[in-house]
Design a protein around this motif. Sequence first.
Motif, mmCIF file in Angstrom:
data_model
loop_
_atom_site.group_PDB
_atom_site.id
_atom_site.type_symbol
_atom_site.label_atom_id
_atom_site.label_comp_id
_atom_site.label_asym_id
_atom_site.label_seq_id
_atom_site.Cartn_x
_atom_site.Cartn_y
_atom_site.Cartn_z
ATOM 1 N N VAL A 11 -100.804 -26.522 -59.939
ATOM 2 C CA VAL A 11 -99.358 -27.217 -59.427
ATOM 3 C C VAL A 11 -98.145 -26.490 -60.211
ATOM 4 O O VAL A 11 -97.097 -26.326 -59.608
ATOM 5 C CB VAL A 11 -99.430 -28.638 -59.425
ATOM 6 N N ALA A 12 -98.352 -26.517 -61.475
ATOM 7 C CA ALA A 12 -97.079 -25.838 -62.173
ATOM 8 C C ALA A 12 -96.953 -24.705 -61.940
ATOM 9 O O ALA A 12 -95.755 -23.895 -61.860
ATOM 10 C CB ALA A 12 -97.670 -26.059 -63.923
ATOM 11 N N MET A 13 -98.017 -23.753 -61.884
ATOM 12 C CA MET A 13 -97.908 -22.176 -61.438
ATOM 13 C C MET A 13 -97.487 -22.029 -59.883
ATOM 14 O O MET A 13 -96.262 -21.255 -59.776
ATOM 15 C CB MET A 13 -99.159 -21.470 -61.203
ATOM 16 N N GLY A 14 -97.608 -23.037 -59.068
ATOM 17 C CA GLY A 14 -96.945 -22.951 -57.969
ATOM 18 C C GLY A 14 -95.446 -23.581 -57.799
ATOM 19 O O GLY A 14 -94.813 -22.730 -57.092
ATOM 20 N N PHE A 15 -95.266 -24.513 -58.734
ATOM 21 C CA PHE A 15 -93.798 -24.959 -58.759
ATOM 22 C C PHE A 15 -93.105 -23.815 -59.546
ATOM 23 O O PHE A 15 -91.901 -23.459 -58.957
ATOM 24 C CB PHE A 15 -93.630 -26.117 -59.839
ATOM 25 N N SER A 16 -93.595 -22.933 -60.495
ATOM 26 C CA SER A 16 -92.346 -22.170 -60.970
ATOM 27 C C SER A 16 -92.479 -20.899 -59.963
ATOM 28 O O SER A 16 -91.405 -20.383 -59.744
ATOM 29 C CB SER A 16 -93.531 -21.498 -62.343
ATOM 30 N N ARG A 17 -93.598 -20.483 -59.217
ATOM 31 C CA ARG A 17 -93.401 -19.473 -58.280
ATOM 32 C C ARG A 17 -92.447 -19.895 -57.036
ATOM 33 O O ARG A 17 -91.564 -18.883 -56.754
ATOM 34 C CB ARG A 17 -94.833 -19.066 -57.523
ATOM 35 N N ALA A 18 -92.410 -21.267 -56.744
ATOM 36 C CA ALA A 18 -91.409 -21.679 -55.561
ATOM 37 C C ALA A 18 -90.185 -21.697 -56.148
ATOM 38 O O ALA A 18 -89.076 -21.226 -55.442
ATOM 39 C CB ALA A 18 -91.937 -22.854 -55.134
ATOM 40 N N VAL A 19 -89.785 -21.866 -57.338
ATOM 41 C CA VAL A 19 -88.529 -21.851 -58.174
ATOM 42 C C VAL A 19 -87.705 -20.637 -58.072
ATOM 43 O O VAL A 19 -86.634 -20.548 -57.953
ATOM 44 C CB VAL A 19 -88.539 -22.574 -59.526
ATOM 45 N N GLY A 20 -88.779 -19.524 -58.173
ATOM 46 C CA GLY A 20 -88.084 -18.171 -58.466
ATOM 47 C C GLY A 20 -88.000 -17.433 -57.203
ATOM 48 O O GLY A 20 -87.784 -16.244 -56.956
ATOM 49 N N GLU A 21 -88.507 -18.043 -56.178
ATOM 50 C CA GLU A 21 -88.723 -17.351 -54.625
ATOM 51 C C GLU A 21 -87.391 -16.836 -54.239
ATOM 52 O O GLU A 21 -86.466 -17.679 -54.378
ATOM 53 C CB GLU A 21 -89.486 -18.126 -53.735
ATOM 54 N N TYR A 22 -87.189 -15.631 -53.678
ATOM 55 C CA TYR A 22 -86.128 -15.113 -53.197
ATOM 56 C C TYR A 22 -86.169 -14.438 -51.697
ATOM 57 O O TYR A 22 -85.732 -15.020 -50.765
ATOM 58 C CB TYR A 22 -85.407 -14.096 -54.032
ATOM 59 N N GLY A 23 -87.152 -13.679 -51.790
ATOM 60 C CA GLY A 23 -87.212 -12.925 -50.432
ATOM 61 C C GLY A 23 -87.656 -13.408 -49.175
ATOM 62 O O GLY A 23 -86.800 -13.235 -48.314
ATOM 63 N N SER A 24 -88.503 -14.534 -49.270
ATOM 64 C CA SER A 24 -88.887 -15.321 -47.934
ATOM 65 C C SER A 24 -87.961 -16.134 -47.872
ATOM 66 O O SER A 24 -87.456 -16.364 -46.555
ATOM 67 C CB SER A 24 -90.143 -15.827 -47.993
ATOM 68 N N VAL A 25 -87.466 -16.950 -48.831
ATOM 69 C CA VAL A 25 -86.339 -18.040 -48.660
ATOM 70 C C VAL A 25 -84.913 -17.468 -48.018
ATOM 71 O O VAL A 25 -84.294 -18.260 -46.836
ATOM 72 C CB VAL A 25 -86.112 -18.870 -49.788
ATOM 73 N N VAL A 26 -84.762 -16.171 -48.497
ATOM 74 C CA VAL A 26 -83.354 -15.646 -48.074
ATOM 75 C C VAL A 26 -83.393 -15.451 -46.480
ATOM 76 O O VAL A 26 -82.114 -15.226 -45.894
ATOM 77 C CB VAL A 26 -82.910 -14.559 -48.770
ATOM 78 N N ILE A 27 -84.567 -15.132 -46.033
ATOM 79 C CA ILE A 27 -84.610 -15.080 -44.557
ATOM 80 C C ILE A 27 -84.744 -15.996 -43.595
ATOM 81 O O ILE A 27 -84.049 -16.126 -42.696
ATOM 82 C CB ILE A 27 -85.905 -13.870 -44.287
ATOM 83 N N ILE A 28 -85.678 -17.215 -44.002
ATOM 84 C CA ILE A 28 -85.972 -18.152 -43.258
ATOM 85 C C ILE A 28 -84.744 -19.170 -43.222
ATOM 86 O O ILE A 28 -84.509 -20.052 -42.383
ATOM 87 C CB ILE A 28 -87.398 -18.860 -43.411
#
Length: 280
Positions: free
Chosen positions: A207-224
């Motif tokens: 969960v911690a690793m997934g949370f950290s990955r989600a916080v830093g996500e850019y490429g997919s979020v900027v499109i959807i």
Amino acid sequence: MTYLDSASLQPFWQRLRHLSWPWRITWIYLIFFLLLPIVALVVRASTLDASEIWRIATDPVALSTYNVTFLTALAAASLNGLVGLMVAWVLVRYEFPGKRYLDAIIDLPFAMPTAVAGLTLATIYSSNGWIGSLLDPLGIKVSFTRLGVLVAMVYISLPFVVRTVQPVLQEMEAEIEEAAWSLGASDWQTFRRVILPPLLPALLTGVAMGFSRAVGEYGSVVIIAGNIPFQDLIAPVLIFQRLEQFDYAGATVIGTVLLLISLLSLLLINVLQSLGKRYG
């Protein structure tokens, strides 16, 4: 502010020369690829006045992006904690046709470029997409909304939970569960008292690793996402927007705030992991 000079760094390098090669490589790698970028970000932000840092960090648009970024990432990580546990359970405890392929597909978000993931999600969740067309009559819109941000974060962070829980499940002996059943324990009691305690540290790690990955996500979020302030604009996208406007100071301050909140969040999760190991 006191800056490090060559004289102050000399004792460190002298001590480093007496270490073994694995230690040297580890320290050099961590310094140049982890510590120095973080220090550079903080130092760059600290060149501004405290009042200016506070003004940029507490700008209404920035506060809104913190809310969208961290709360949505927390929701995505929590959802993946539940669903990822079930997926790992199915992959370990059941045999079915195509299991090997399903197991391989779990890692797809690791290999797929995030821009491709965002394009794919935006296509199928749009109003005329395969899934979006079914949700649209119900008044549920995914693409270009905050819900789309959640979908993207869930997609890219699910493998972290599955891959951290799966090895622990594989090492657990089924005889322990059978012993609990023979003593009269129900399925829920067996899961809560026998299965969950050894799984909890690994589950929290995922969960911690997934949370950290989600916080830093850019490429997919900027499109959807629609990237509209006060609606679905996330902090990484705001940083990029500030850079496009040549507002390097604003981008640096927001990046530093993002870094500090992420570190505090990970520290809290590590504390929960320690408690889970102690009382598990």
